[in-house]
Design a protein around this motif. Structure first.
Motif, PDB file in Angstrom:
ATOM      1  N   GLU A 221       0.846  -1.210   0.000  1.00 44.17           N
ATOM      2  CA  GLU A 221       0.000   0.000   0.000  1.00 44.17           C
ATOM      3  C   GLU A 221       0.877   1.254   0.000  1.00 44.17           C
ATOM      4  OE1 GLU A 221      -2.856   0.647  -0.728  1.00 44.17           O
ATOM      5  OE2 GLU A 221      -3.208   2.672   0.034  1.00 44.17           O
ATOM      6  N   GLY A 222       2.010   1.179   0.686  1.00 45.84           N
ATOM      7  CA  GLY A 222       2.932   2.326   0.684  1.00 45.84           C
ATOM      8  C   GLY A 222       3.441   2.607  -0.716  1.00 45.84           C
ATOM      9  N   GLY A 223       3.703   1.525  -1.469  1.00 47.21           N
ATOM     10  CA  GLY A 223       4.154   1.693  -2.852  1.00 47.21           C
ATOM     11  C   GLY A 223       3.075   2.289  -3.738  1.00 47.21           C
ATOM     12  N   ARG A 224       1.836   1.868  -3.491  1.00 53.32           N
ATOM     13  CA  ARG A 224       0.732   2.397  -4.300  1.00 53.32           C
ATOM     14  C   ARG A 224       0.548   3.883  -4.040  1.00 53.32           C
ATOM     15  NH1 ARG A 224      -4.632   3.577  -4.428  1.00 53.32           N
ATOM     16  NH2 ARG A 224      -4.764   3.597  -2.144  1.00 53.32           N
ATOM     17  N   GLN A 225       0.513   4.252  -2.767  1.00 54.62           N
ATOM     18  CA  GLN A 225       0.329   5.663  -2.394  1.00 54.62           C
ATOM     19  C   GLN A 225       1.482   6.523  -2.919  1.00 54.62           C
ATOM     20  OE1 GLN A 225      -2.192   7.031  -0.927  1.00 54.62           O
ATOM     21  NE2 GLN A 225      -3.300   5.403   0.170  1.00 54.62           N
ATOM     22  N   ALA A 226       2.699   6.004  -2.781  1.00 59.41           N
ATOM     23  CA  ALA A 226       3.869   6.784  -3.209  1.00 59.41           C
ATOM     24  C   ALA A 226       3.822   7.031  -4.713  1.00 59.41           C
ATOM     25  CB  ALA A 226       5.147   6.038  -2.830  1.00 59.41           C
ATOM     26  N   THR A 227       3.364   6.035  -5.463  1.00 59.23           N
ATOM     27  CA  THR A 227       3.294   6.172  -6.928  1.00 59.23           C
ATOM     28  C   THR A 227       2.280   7.248  -7.319  1.00 59.23           C
ATOM     29  OG1 THR A 227       3.915   3.859  -7.179  1.00 59.23           O
ATOM     30  CG2 THR A 227       2.840   4.909  -9.076  1.00 59.23           C
ATOM     31  N   LEU A 228       1.129   7.240  -6.663  1.00 61.93           N
ATOM     32  CA  LEU A 228       0.117   8.261  -6.967  1.00 61.93           C
ATOM     33  C   LEU A 228       0.679   9.656  -6.691  1.00 61.93           C
ATOM     34  CD1 LEU A 228      -3.034   6.517  -5.381  1.00 61.93           C
ATOM     35  CD2 LEU A 228      -2.414   6.668  -7.833  1.00 61.93           C
ATOM     36  N   GLU A 229       1.407   9.785  -5.576  1.00 61.99           N
ATOM     37  CA  GLU A 229       1.973  11.085  -5.206  1.00 61.99           C
ATOM     38  C   GLU A 229       3.069  11.499  -6.198  1.00 61.99           C
ATOM     39  OE1 GLU A 229       1.184  13.434  -3.396  1.00 61.99           O
ATOM     40  OE2 GLU A 229       3.022  14.650  -3.408  1.00 61.99           O
ATOM     41  N   LEU A 230       3.920  10.572  -6.574  1.00 67.37           N
ATOM     42  CA  LEU A 230       5.013  10.893  -7.513  1.00 67.37           C
ATOM     43  C   LEU A 230       4.447  11.310  -8.874  1.00 67.37           C
ATOM     44  CD1 LEU A 230       7.432   7.974  -6.573  1.00 67.37           C
ATOM     45  CD2 LEU A 230       7.975  10.434  -6.389  1.00 67.37           C
ATOM     46  N   LEU A 231       3.393  10.646  -9.314  1.00 70.51           N
ATOM     47  CA  LEU A 231       2.800  11.001 -10.617  1.00 70.51           C
ATOM     48  C   LEU A 231       2.043  12.321 -10.528  1.00 70.51           C
ATOM     49  CD1 LEU A 231       1.740   7.478 -11.804  1.00 70.51           C
ATOM     50  CD2 LEU A 231       3.151   9.081 -13.119  1.00 70.51           C
ATOM     51  N   ARG A 232       1.547  12.646  -9.342  1.00 74.47           N
ATOM     52  CA  ARG A 232       0.906  13.968  -9.186  1.00 74.47           C
ATOM     53  C   ARG A 232       1.959  15.054  -9.353  1.00 74.47           C
ATOM     54  NH1 ARG A 232       0.675  17.781  -5.840  1.00 74.47           N
ATOM     55  NH2 ARG A 232       1.995  16.790  -4.246  1.00 74.47           N
ATOM     56  N   ARG A 233       3.150  14.806  -8.786  1.00 69.69           N
ATOM     57  CA  ARG A 233       4.229  15.791  -8.873  1.00 69.69           C
ATOM     58  C   ARG A 233       4.867  15.799 -10.268  1.00 69.69           C
ATOM     59  NH1 ARG A 233       7.679  13.521  -3.984  1.00 69.69           N
ATOM     60  NH2 ARG A 233       6.139  13.664  -2.296  1.00 69.69           N
ATOM     61  N   HIS A 234       5.014  14.614 -10.830  1.00 70.06           N
ATOM     62  CA  HIS A 234       5.748  14.489 -12.113  1.00 70.06           C
ATOM     63  C   HIS A 234       4.940  13.621 -13.083  1.00 70.06           C
ATOM     64  CE1 HIS A 234       9.501  16.324 -10.644  1.00 70.06           C
ATOM     65  NE2 HIS A 234       9.212  15.723  -9.486  1.00 70.06           N
ATOM     66  N   PRO A 235       3.907  14.167 -13.737  1.00 70.11           N
ATOM     67  CA  PRO A 235       3.092  13.355 -14.668  1.00 70.11           C
ATOM     68  C   PRO A 235       3.920  12.775 -15.809  1.00 70.11           C
ATOM     69  CG  PRO A 235       2.042  15.485 -14.197  1.00 70.11           C
ATOM     70  CD  PRO A 235       3.422  15.554 -13.608  1.00 70.11           C
ATOM     71  N   ASP A 236       5.108  13.362 -16.037  1.00 71.06           N
ATOM     72  CA  ASP A 236       5.926  12.896 -17.182  1.00 71.06           C
ATOM     73  C   ASP A 236       6.972  11.858 -16.770  1.00 71.06           C
ATOM     74  OD1 ASP A 236       8.481  15.516 -17.306  1.00 71.06           O
ATOM     75  OD2 ASP A 236       7.354  14.642 -15.626  1.00 71.06           O
ATOM     76  N   LEU A 237       6.950  11.434 -15.516  1.00 72.24           N
ATOM     77  CA  LEU A 237       7.965  10.420 -15.164  1.00 72.24           C
ATOM     78  C   LEU A 237       7.657   9.129 -15.928  1.00 72.24           C
ATOM     79  CD1 LEU A 237       7.127   7.946 -12.993  1.00 72.24           C
ATOM     80  CD2 LEU A 237       6.997   9.873 -11.432  1.00 72.24           C
ATOM     81  N   ASP A 238       8.722   8.426 -16.309  1.00 74.39           N
ATOM     82  CA  ASP A 238       8.497   7.212 -17.120  1.00 74.39           C
ATOM     83  C   ASP A 238       9.269   6.001 -16.611  1.00 74.39           C
ATOM     84  OD1 ASP A 238      10.844   7.955 -19.851  1.00 74.39           O
ATOM     85  OD2 ASP A 238      11.040   8.018 -17.667  1.00 74.39           O
TER      86      ASP A 238
END
Ligand code: RIB
Length: 343
Positions: A221-238
């Motif tokens: 769950e920590g990984g899921r939450q962190a991913t949502l937050e990272l994509l909010r900050r950086h929609p272009d991360l790949d």
């Protein structure tokens, strides 16, 4: 039920002689030993293990203290330790510490009273002072996985720092142009070393930024939450390098929730090499630790110390290996630009 006195009477020897034969300590001539063993068989005598433990203060048991057996990384470690213990006719007591040092100390004090003969710690990052305090219990001890270079006991761990660089190099090699990191739980040395390896490897890229790292606490769950937050900050991360496989699986879940395709839009690499990475969709690329070998090495070092055959105390740092699977399989094409309609 036959007692040790019945065996002594039938064999025509003293109870002490029977005890020496049972515990394999002290001299007994071969003819006497055979008479005692024959009497044990004839009477179907079963030694009282509690009495034997109290008598020679040896329980034939070691303890494994680890954070949480429900994390799939630890059962493989525990299996290796138990396999080695069984080959020495020892049993293993498993203790879950939930990363609480206070609980670890109380376990050690309780286990010492039960004549536990050695302890393997696969726990939260123990300080050198902690280790000195534990060594005052005069118990053979090996620290496994989340371990510093203590100098007071043997340490077995993997090369977390180089493993992190291996993960980032792989994501760069398939064409990722902005890579985030989901970090493990601070202050564990394994999480910190992987974070350091990631930061050192991306430092020279113009997109490098502290907010490309988000803690995931080593949980799904920590990984899921962190991913949502990272994509909010950086929609272009790949690209995402997760500090363990559970967090990488959580990242897969988040990306599926967002309708983002793996690996085409975001590629993922985990760390640990647990079996679950083979059944995710897509299967997960990961930096595999030699989990079984780490556990077996720690157990062999502990038994060498118990048996007094240990040469010296040192740090055994085992190599990791990259297992490439579908979550990073792309041809190295330049990733789609932000206006690819991805939210
Ligand atoms: O998944 C649990 C993590 O904690 C693993 O990476 C292991 O190295 C331990 O530190």
């Amino acid at each position: 039920m036959a007692t040790i006195k019945d065996v002594a009477r039938l064999a025509g020897v003293s109870v002490a002689t029977v005890s020496r034969v049972l515990n394999k300590n002290g001299y007994v001539n071969q003819e006497t030993e055979l008479r005692v063993l024959a009497a044990i068989d004839q009477l179907e005598y079963q030694p009282n293990l509690v009495a034997r433990t109290l008598a020679n203060k040896r329980s034939g048991t070691i303890a494994l203290i680890l954070p949480d057996i429900t994390n799939p990384f630890f059962p493989e470690l525990a299996r290796a330790i138990e396999d080695v213990a069984r080959s020495h006719q020892y049993t293993v007591i498993l203790c879950n510490s939930d990363d609480q040092f206070a609980r670890e100390i109380s376990y050690v004090e309780l286990l010492a009273q039960k004549y536990i003969e050695g302890i393997i710690f696969a726990s939260n990052t123990l300080s050198t002072e902690d280790i000195i305090r534990l060594k005052n219990q005069k118990l053979p001890m090996v620290v496994l996985d989340r371990a510093l270079d203590y100098g007071y006991c043997n340490v077995v761990r993997c090369n977390n720092y180089l493993g992190a660089k291996l993960a980032v190099d792989h994501l760069l090699s398939i064409g990722c142009q902005k890579i985030a990191h989901i970090s493990g739980a601070a202050p564990f040395i394994t999480a910190m070393e992987r974070l350091r390896g990631y930061e050192d490897r991306i430092r020279t890229y113009e997109w490098s930024s502290p907010d490309l790292t988000e803690p995931g606490h080593f949980t799904l769950e920590g990984g899921r939450q962190a991913t949502l937050e990272l994509l909010r900050r950086h929609p272009d991360l790949d690209g995402i390098f997760a500090g363990n496989d559970l967090m990488a699986i959580g990242a897969l879940k988040a990306l599926r929730q967002l309708g983002i395709e793996v690996p085409r839009q975001v590629s993922i690499c985990g760390f640990d090499g647990i079996a679950l990475t083979e059944i995710t969709e897509p299967e997960l690329t990961t930096v595999a630790q030699p989990i079984y070998e780490m556990g077996a090495t720690a157990a062999k070092l502990l038994f060498a110390e118990i048996q007094g055959t240990l040469e010296n105390k040192q740090v055994y740092e085992l190599d990791v290996s990259l297992i490439q699977r579908a979550s990073t399989e792309r041809s190295g094409d330049v990733v789609e630009s932000k206006d690819s309609g991805r939210r």
